[in-house]
Design a protein around this motif. Structure first.
Motif, mmCIF file in Angstrom:
data_model
loop_
_atom_site.group_PDB
_atom_site.id
_atom_site.type_symbol
_atom_site.label_atom_id
_atom_site.label_comp_id
_atom_site.label_asym_id
_atom_site.label_seq_id
_atom_site.Cartn_x
_atom_site.Cartn_y
_atom_site.Cartn_z
ATOM 1 N N CYS A 83 0.855 -1.187 0.000
ATOM 2 C CA CYS A 83 0.000 0.000 0.000
ATOM 3 C C CYS A 83 0.893 1.240 0.000
ATOM 4 O O CYS A 83 1.789 1.362 0.841
ATOM 5 C CB CYS A 83 -0.913 0.003 1.228
ATOM 6 S SG CYS A 83 -1.849 1.542 1.402
ATOM 7 N N CYS A 86 0.107 3.500 3.505
ATOM 8 C CA CYS A 86 0.488 3.098 4.864
ATOM 9 C C CYS A 86 1.689 2.144 4.860
ATOM 10 O O CYS A 86 2.233 1.840 5.917
ATOM 11 C CB CYS A 86 -0.684 2.451 5.587
ATOM 12 S SG CYS A 86 -1.156 0.841 4.936
ATOM 13 N N CYS A 116 -4.232 -0.298 0.129
ATOM 14 C CA CYS A 116 -5.027 -1.270 0.885
ATOM 15 C C CYS A 116 -6.465 -0.752 0.967
ATOM 16 O O CYS A 116 -6.725 0.418 0.695
ATOM 17 C CB CYS A 116 -4.436 -1.516 2.274
ATOM 18 S SG CYS A 116 -4.667 -0.170 3.443
ATOM 19 N N CYS A 119 -7.034 2.258 3.508
ATOM 20 C CA CYS A 119 -6.570 3.567 3.031
ATOM 21 C C CYS A 119 -7.461 4.069 1.902
ATOM 22 O O CYS A 119 -7.812 5.252 1.860
ATOM 23 C CB CYS A 119 -5.117 3.499 2.569
ATOM 24 S SG CYS A 119 -3.954 3.312 3.945
HETATM 25 ZN ZN LIG Z 1 -2.896 1.336 3.408
#
Ligand SMILES: [Zn+2]
Length: 175
Positions: A83, A86, A116, A119
């Motif tokens: 991701c 994050c 992800c 997020c």
């Molecule tokens: Zn993420």
């Protein structure tokens, strides 16, 4: 990938990943030379040799470079299944438009990242800044297109014996 063989062009450009059988064919016809072995032995009535891991053709194959297509797989591979907000390697992963499409964001290498679900949901139809998220790196078009499909290349570059041959051609996969 232990029984797969990386095939390099005469000029060391990565050309293909083939089966061990196919590589043996090239070697017996004297069309290729072994550069790396993986340490295992191949023994049969006719041959006894170390298992080739990287071979280089004895002649130059001229092929136009294929265009690098944007796909879900190639974006995931470029972003190392991580991701880009994050930094977690979680699944399932989604593809996020950094600048949302409704705000004129394009469907391009520079505007698509792996994200992800959490997020992606918390970002919604906002820019990263509006959502208080930061990209861990700026998405770019990979620098070079090898003949090997991009997602296969991204996996192959992590094989120890292949790394030194692929890295000069690698789009920066982990910076
Ligand atoms: Zn993420």
């Amino acid at each position: 990938m232990s029984h797969q063989v990386l095939v390099l062009n005469l000029n060391y450009e990565p050309l293909n990943i083939c089966s061990f059988r196919r590589a043996l064919g090239l070697l017996f016809l004297d069309k290729a030379t072994v550069l790396e072995t993986n340490g295992e032995w191949v023994r049969s009535e006719r041959i006894e040799m170390r298992m080739p891991s990287v071979v280089r053709l004895n002649y130059l194959v001229k092929r136009p470079r294929p265009e690098l297509r944007i796909s879900r797989r190639s974006i995931l591979a470029r972003d190392n299944f991580t991701c880009q907000y994050c930094g977690r390697q979680t699944s399932p992963l989604t593809i996020d438009h950094v600048i949302p499409r409704m705000n004129g964001g394009s469907h391009s290498w520079e505007n698509l990242v792996c994200s992800c679900i959490q997020c992606n949901n918390s970002k919604g139809n906002r820019t990263p800044r509006q959502a208080g998220l930061t990209l861990i790196r700026q998405p770019r078009r990979p620098r070079f297109v090898p003949h090997i499909s991009f997602s296969a290349f991204a996996r192959a570059v992590r094989v120890d014996e292949w790394q030194q041959y692929l890295e000069p051609f690698a789009p920066r996969l982990d910076h």
